[in-house]
Design an enzyme around this catalytic site. Structure first.
Site, PDB file in Angstrom:
ATOM      1  N   GLY A  11      10.354-102.139 -63.337  1.00 51.61           N
ATOM      2  CA  GLY A  11      11.842-101.310 -63.938  1.00 51.61           C
ATOM      3  C   GLY A  11      12.125-100.021 -63.675  1.00 51.61           C
ATOM      4  NE  ARG A  15      17.186 -94.670 -74.105  1.00 55.33           N
ATOM      5  CZ  ARG A  15      16.471 -95.003 -75.119  1.00 55.33           C
ATOM      6  NH1 ARG A  15      15.782 -96.192 -75.106  1.00 55.33           N
ATOM      7  NH2 ARG A  15      16.059 -94.119 -75.891  1.00 55.33           N
ATOM      8  CE  LYS A  22      10.169 -97.667 -68.210  1.00 55.30           C
ATOM      9  NZ  LYS A  22      10.653 -98.232 -69.584  1.00 55.30           N
ATOM     10  CD  GLU A 154      11.813-110.114 -76.637  1.00 55.97           C
ATOM     11  OE1 GLU A 154      12.103-108.748 -76.637  1.00 55.97           O
ATOM     12  OE2 GLU A 154      10.726-110.446 -76.819  1.00 55.97           O
ATOM     13  CB  ALA A 362     -11.227 -53.891 -57.570  1.00 51.01           C
ATOM     14  CG  ASN A 368      -6.712 -68.003 -46.312  1.00 52.34           C
ATOM     15  OD1 ASN A 368      -5.982 -67.133 -46.507  1.00 52.34           O
ATOM     16  ND2 ASN A 368      -6.823 -69.328 -46.743  1.00 52.34           N
ATOM     17  CB  THR A 405     -13.815 -48.372 -50.630  1.00 50.66           C
ATOM     18  OG1 THR A 405     -14.673 -48.645 -51.610  1.00 50.66           O
ATOM     19  CG2 THR A 405     -12.511 -48.383 -51.125  1.00 50.66           C
ATOM     20  NE  ARG A 422     -13.630 -45.047 -45.882  1.00 50.67           N
ATOM     21  CZ  ARG A 422     -14.253 -45.341 -46.707  1.00 50.67           C
ATOM     22  NH1 ARG A 422     -14.120 -46.231 -47.520  1.00 50.67           N
ATOM     23  NH2 ARG A 422     -15.060 -44.300 -46.910  1.00 50.67           N
TER      24      ARG A 422
END
Ligand code: UD1
Length: 451
Positions: A11, A15, A22, A154, A362, A368, A405, A422
Site C-alpha cells: 500500500g 494519508r 508507508k 467490511e 581536555a 582522522n 599540552t 609546540r
C-alpha cells in the site's frame, strides 16, 4: 507443521503525505515493516514473503536489511488484501503448511499472539485475529455464532446492525496454504470498494463446510498506522511500553518521559539513566553503567561501570570497556576505549584505540580524516595525553608515553617517551603594560575624533 509468513506491504499510505512507502516509516528507529518481520520471526517460519508494491525497491532493501533470506513478491496494482495474498501463490506453489498473513503497517503484534493463532490453526481451518474495539470505527466486523466465525463484513458493506458489532478484524489471518489459495480463487470484487478482500475467505470457507474461528488480542496490539498522527501515537505507545519494561527489568530511569529508546536498545540492571538521553538503534549497555543527562548513543556498547556524559555522543562503533569515563562534550566514533581509560572533556576520538587507564586531556582530538580517507590512531596503555593534543592519524603512541599540552603529534611515539611538538614560550618583561598603555591612548584619541 511448516509455517510461511506473508507480510502485506504494497500500500501507498496516501494519508502519510510522504514519498516514502508507508511501511518504511519508523517506530522507535526501525521501519514498521521490520517490527512486523520481528514479530513473525519469533514463530521461526520456514518462509517469509513480503508483498511489495509502492516503493518496492526501497521496501525490498529494508526487508533484506533485516533478513537476507526474505522473499519479495510484487503486487504491481493494489487491488485489495485478497489480491495481495494471491500474488504469493506461485512462490508458495510447493509449500505444504500454514500461511500466516500479517500487515507491514501493524508494528505491535506480539509473538505470543501469533503463537496462539498457530496453535488455534491446528484445530480450525481458518483463524482470524480479532479484538474488541472501544471505537470500532471502520474496521471489518467479525460475525460469530458462539466460538465459530461465520463471516467478516467490511465497514463499507455493513448494515447498521453489523456496524454495531464491536468484535473487529485485525487483518492477521492463518490458514493452510492449499485451503487459502483455493478460497482466494473464489474471491471476487463485487463490493463497495471494488477490491478483492482477503476477509471474504471466511464466508467462503464456511459455505464449503470448513471451520473458522477467532483468536483475540488486546486492541493496542493491532494498532495500525495510516497517518502521521497515528505514527506519532505509535511511537509514543512504543516508548511508554519500552520504558516500563526497562524499569521493571531493574534499570533506574530518573525521568522516564524524557528517555528515547530504540526497538533494539538493551540495558542491563542497575544502570542509571539520567534525564534527556537518546538511544538510537544498536546500543547495548551492561549492568551498573551510568548514562548521564543529555547524552546521545547509537550503534555502541557500554560495559559495566562505565560513566557516559553529561552531554556525550557515542557514535557507531564506540566500544567502551569497564569503568571507562566519557565526559561532557566528548564524541567517540568507531573506537575501542579500554578499561579504566578517561576522556573527560571536549574531545573527538574517532577511528582509534585507547589502551587501559589512558587519560585524555581536555580538547584532545584525533585528526582522522585527510579529506579523502580515514586513518587510525592507536594509543597504548597508561598514556597521558596533555590537553589539546592533536593526533594526526595514522599514528601510534606506545605504552606509558606522554604528550605535552598543545602538541601536534605527526609521528609515532615510542613506549615511555614524552612528545613535545609546540613552539617554545618566550616572556618579554614589561611588554604587556606598555602594550596596554599604547592601546588605551589609541582608543582615547579615536573617541575624541583625533586621527
Ligand atoms: C483491512 C481489513 C479490515 C480490517 C483492517 C484492520 C480487508 C478487506 N479489510 O482493512 O477488515 O479491520 O484491515 O486494519 O482486508 N495491502 C496491500 N495490497 C493491497 C491492499 C492492501 O499490500 O492491494 C496492504 C496494505 O499495505 C496494508 C494492509 O494490506 O499493510 C491493509 O490494507 P488496508 O488498505 O489498510 O486495509 P483496510 O482497508 O484498512
Amino acid at each position: 507443521m511448516a509455517t510461511a509468513l506473508v507480510i502485506l506491504a504494497a500500500g501507498k499510505g496516501t494519508r502519510m503525505n510522504s514519498d516514502r512507502p508507508k511501511v518504511l516509516h519508523e517506530v522507535a528507529g526501525a521501519p514498521m515493516l521490520v517490527h512486523a518481520m520481528r514479530a513473525g520471526a519469533a514463530l521461526d517460519p520456514d518462509r517469509t514473503i513480503v508483498v511489495a508494491g509502492h516503493g518496492a525497491g526501497a521496501v525490498e532493501a529494508a526487508a533484506r536489511g533485516w533478513d537476507a533470506e526474505v522473499e519479495i513478491v510484487l503486487q504491481a496494482e493494489q487491488l485489495g488484501t485478497g489480491h495481495a495474498v494471491r500474488q504469493t501463490r506461485d512462490a508458495l506453489a510447493d509449500f505444504d503448511g500454514d500461511v500466516i498473513v500479517l500487515y507491514g503497517d501493524t508494528p505491535f503484534i506480539r509473538p505470543e499472539t501469533l503463537s496462539a493463532m498457530q496453535a488455534a490453526r491446528a484445530k480450525k481451518d481458518v483463524v482470524v485475529l480479532g479484538f474488541d474495539a472501544v471505537d470500532p470505527g471502520r474496521y471489518g466486523r467479525l460475525k460469530m455464532s458462539g466460538q465459530s466465525l461465520d463471516e467478516i463484513i467490511e465497514f463499507k458493506d455493513a448494515t447498521e446492525a453489523e456496524k454495531a458489532i464491536t468484535l473487529c478484524n485485525s487483518g492477521v489471518v492463518a490458514a493452510d496454504a492449499a485451503t487459502l489459495f483455493s478460497l482466494l480463487e473464489a474471491v471476487g470484487n463485487d463490493n463497495a470498494s471494488g477490491e478483492y478482500y482477503l476477509t471474504d475467505i471466511v464466508g467462503l470457507a464456511r459455505k464449503q463446510g470448513l471451520s473458522a474461528t477467532v483468536v483475540t488480542c488486546d486492541e493496542a496490539e493491532t494498532l495500525g498506522v495510516d497517518s502521521r498522527a497515528a505514527l506519532v501515537s505509535a511511537n509514543a505507545i512504543y516508548q511508554g511500553r519500552a520504558r516500563a519494561e526497562l524499569i521493571a527489568a531493574g534499570v533506574t530511569v530518573l525521568a522516564p518521559d524524557t528517555l528515547h529508546l530504540s526497538f533494539d536498545t538493551a540495558i542491563g540492571p542497575d544502570t542509571v539513566i539520567e534525564p534527556n538521553v537518546v538511544f538510537g538503534p544498536g546500543v547495548t549497555v551492561e549492568n551498573g553503567a551510568t548514562i548521564r543527562a543529555f547524552s546521545h548513543l547509537e550503534g555502541c556498547h557500554v560495559a559495566r561501570g562505565a560513566v557516559v556524559g553529561p552531554y556525550a555522543r557515542l557514535r557507531p562503533g564506540a566500544e567502551l570497556s569497564e569503568d571507562v569515563r566519557i565526559g561532557n562534550f566528548v564524541e567517540i566514533k568507531n573506537a575501542q576505549i579500554h578499561a579504566g581509560a578517561k576522556v573527560n572533556h571536549l574531545s573527538y576520538i574517532g577511528d582509534a584505540e585507547l589502551g587501559k587507564k589512558t587519560n585524555v586531556g581536555a580538547g584532545t582530538i584525533t585528526c582522522n580524516y585527510d579529506g579523502v580517507s580515514k586513518h587510525r590512531t592507536v594509543v597504548g596503555k597508561n598514556v597521558f595525553l596533555g590537553s589539546d593534543t592533536m593526533l594526526v592519524a595514522p599514528v601510534t603512541l606506545g605504552d606509558d608515553s606522554m604528550t605535552a599540552t598543545g602538541t601536534v603529534i605527526t609521528h609515532d611515539v615510542p613506549d615511555g617517551a614524552m612528545a613535545v611538538g609546540r613552539t617554545r614560550q618566550e616572556n618579554k618583561p614589561g611588554f604587556a603594560r606598555k602594550m596596554f598603555e599604547k592601546l588605551k591612548s589609541a582608543k582615547a584619541r579615536r573617541e575624541k575624533g583625533v586621527k
